[in-house]
Design a protein around this motif. Structure first.
Motif, PDB file in Angstrom:
ATOM      1  N   GLN A  54      11.919  13.948  -9.287  1.00  5.83           N
ATOM      2  CA  GLN A  54      11.382  12.350  -8.472  1.00  5.83           C
ATOM      3  C   GLN A  54      12.363  10.834  -8.788  1.00  5.83           C
ATOM      4  OE1 GLN A  54       7.544  13.686  -7.864  1.00  5.83           O
ATOM      5  NE2 GLN A  54       7.274  14.628  -6.136  1.00  5.83           N
ATOM      6  N   ALA A  55      12.048  11.186 -10.040  1.00  2.35           N
ATOM      7  CA  ALA A  55      12.787   9.831 -10.710  1.00  2.35           C
ATOM      8  C   ALA A  55      13.912   9.523 -10.554  1.00  2.35           C
ATOM      9  CB  ALA A  55      12.314   9.417 -11.744  1.00  2.35           C
ATOM     10  N   LEU A  57      15.987  11.502  -7.963  1.00  3.47           N
ATOM     11  CA  LEU A  57      16.376  11.698  -6.862  1.00  3.47           C
ATOM     12  C   LEU A  57      16.031  10.262  -5.952  1.00  3.47           C
ATOM     13  CD1 LEU A  57      14.604  14.875  -6.314  1.00  3.47           C
ATOM     14  CD2 LEU A  57      17.629  14.420  -6.036  1.00  3.47           C
ATOM     15  N   ASN A  58      15.178   9.347  -6.457  1.00  4.53           N
ATOM     16  CA  ASN A  58      15.039   8.073  -6.043  1.00  4.53           C
ATOM     17  C   ASN A  58      16.126   7.356  -6.758  1.00  4.53           C
ATOM     18  OD1 ASN A  58      12.186   8.776  -4.661  1.00  4.53           O
ATOM     19  ND2 ASN A  58      11.173   8.309  -6.145  1.00  4.53           N
ATOM     20  N   GLU A  59      16.060   7.418  -7.993  1.00  5.17           N
ATOM     21  CA  GLU A  59      17.187   6.326  -8.232  1.00  5.17           C
ATOM     22  C   GLU A  59      19.183   6.251  -7.825  1.00  5.17           C
ATOM     23  OE1 GLU A  59      18.411   3.226 -10.999  1.00  5.17           O
ATOM     24  OE2 GLU A  59      16.407   4.273  -9.959  1.00  5.17           O
ATOM     25  N   HIS A  61      19.288   7.628  -4.898  1.00  4.52           N
ATOM     26  CA  HIS A  61      19.285   7.094  -3.116  1.00  4.52           C
ATOM     27  C   HIS A  61      19.188   6.128  -3.358  1.00  4.52           C
ATOM     28  CE1 HIS A  61      17.685   6.815   0.960  1.00  4.52           C
ATOM     29  NE2 HIS A  61      16.987   5.962   0.428  1.00  4.52           N
ATOM     30  N   LYS A  62      18.599   4.968  -4.409  1.00 10.89           N
ATOM     31  CA  LYS A  62      19.375   3.500  -4.226  1.00 10.89           C
ATOM     32  C   LYS A  62      20.091   3.137  -4.719  1.00 10.89           C
ATOM     33  CE  LYS A  62      17.257   0.860  -7.586  1.00 10.89           C
ATOM     34  NZ  LYS A  62      16.253   0.885  -9.040  1.00 10.89           N
ATOM     35  N   LYS A  65      23.231   3.945  -2.717  1.00  6.42           N
ATOM     36  CA  LYS A  65      23.181   2.958  -0.846  1.00  6.42           C
ATOM     37  C   LYS A  65      23.368   1.378  -1.265  1.00  6.42           C
ATOM     38  CE  LYS A  65      19.660   1.128   2.483  1.00  6.42           C
ATOM     39  NZ  LYS A  65      18.248   1.538   2.943  1.00  6.42           N
ATOM     40  N   SER A  71      25.621   9.504   0.894  1.00 12.94           N
ATOM     41  CA  SER A  71      24.510  10.047   0.877  1.00 12.94           C
ATOM     42  C   SER A  71      23.722  10.339   1.632  1.00 12.94           C
ATOM     43  CB  SER A  71      23.305   8.887   0.100  1.00 12.94           C
ATOM     44  OG  SER A  71      22.231   9.424   0.140  1.00 12.94           O
ATOM     45  N   VAL A  74      18.355  14.677   0.696  1.00  9.69           N
ATOM     46  CA  VAL A  74      18.626  15.269  -0.527  1.00  9.69           C
ATOM     47  C   VAL A  74      17.458  16.615   0.598  1.00  9.69           C
ATOM     48  CG1 VAL A  74      16.256  15.386  -2.241  1.00  9.69           C
ATOM     49  CG2 VAL A  74      17.696  13.224  -0.918  1.00  9.69           C
ATOM     50  N   TYR A  76      14.849  18.882  -1.355  1.00 15.19           N
ATOM     51  CA  TYR A  76      13.407  18.863  -2.428  1.00 15.19           C
ATOM     52  C   TYR A  76      12.538  19.155  -1.551  1.00 15.19           C
ATOM     53  CZ  TYR A  76       9.998  17.183  -5.991  1.00 15.19           C
ATOM     54  OH  TYR A  76       8.902  17.130  -6.517  1.00 15.19           O
ATOM     55  N   PHE A  85      20.651  16.487  -4.456  1.00 11.54           N
ATOM     56  CA  PHE A  85      21.011  15.217  -3.839  1.00 11.54           C
ATOM     57  C   PHE A  85      22.713  15.562  -3.277  1.00 11.54           C
ATOM     58  CE2 PHE A  85      23.264  11.056  -3.907  1.00 11.54           C
ATOM     59  CZ  PHE A  85      22.399  10.608  -3.263  1.00 11.54           C
TER      60      PHE A  85
END
Length: 138
Positions: A54-55, A57-59, A61-62, A65, A71, A74, A76, A85
């Motif tokens: 999850q960490a 995937l969040n990174e 995305h951030k 962007k 992008s 996702v 998941y 991703f």
């Protein structure tokens, strides 16, 4: 087989850096150009836990962007132990927990692609100093 970082698209360079910085393991790049129409490359990595997945995937995305890179989305679901991703035509990143990675075996499924083992030093050596500065107490 190794490859020169400079020869890779920006999305792959950024993606590999994120994976190594967040301690993903066994990072491979599969060149699918001419083999699969959906994307040019798979970036594959093993995660030790769902929280790490999850960490990452969040990174992704951030950072994608922030860098104005495509992008698409996702895939998941909690408990599945596999996440994707989708960065469009350039790249799809597959994150697995080890058992699921062995079960799915994308490296065997796409063995006709050019498979490269990526080396952490090629992607994070410039960020080592930055990371230690972030953690210093002043």
């Amino acid at each position: 087989m190794t490859t020169n970082k400079k020869d890779l698209p920006e999305a792959i360079q950024l993606g590999a850096s994120i994976l190594f910085e967040l301690r993903a393991q066994n990072v491979q790049l599969i060149d699918l150009r001419g083999i699969k129409d959906v994307t040019d490359f798979f970036l594959i990595a093993t995660c030790e836990s769902e929280a790490q997945m999850q960490a990452i995937l969040n990174e992704f995305h951030k950072e994608f962007k922030a860098n104005k890179l495509p992008s698409v989305g996702v895939e998941y679901k909690e408990g599945v132990r596999w996440a994707v991703f989708d960065a469009g035509l350039d790249l799809m990143v597959h994150l697995f927990e080890e058992e699921k990675r062995n079960e799915i075996a994308l490296d065997r499924l796409y063995a006709d692609g050019k498979i490269m083992e990526l080396n952490e030093a090629d992607f994070v050596k410039n960020n080592k100093n930055k990371k230690s500065d972030d953690n210093e107490l002043v």
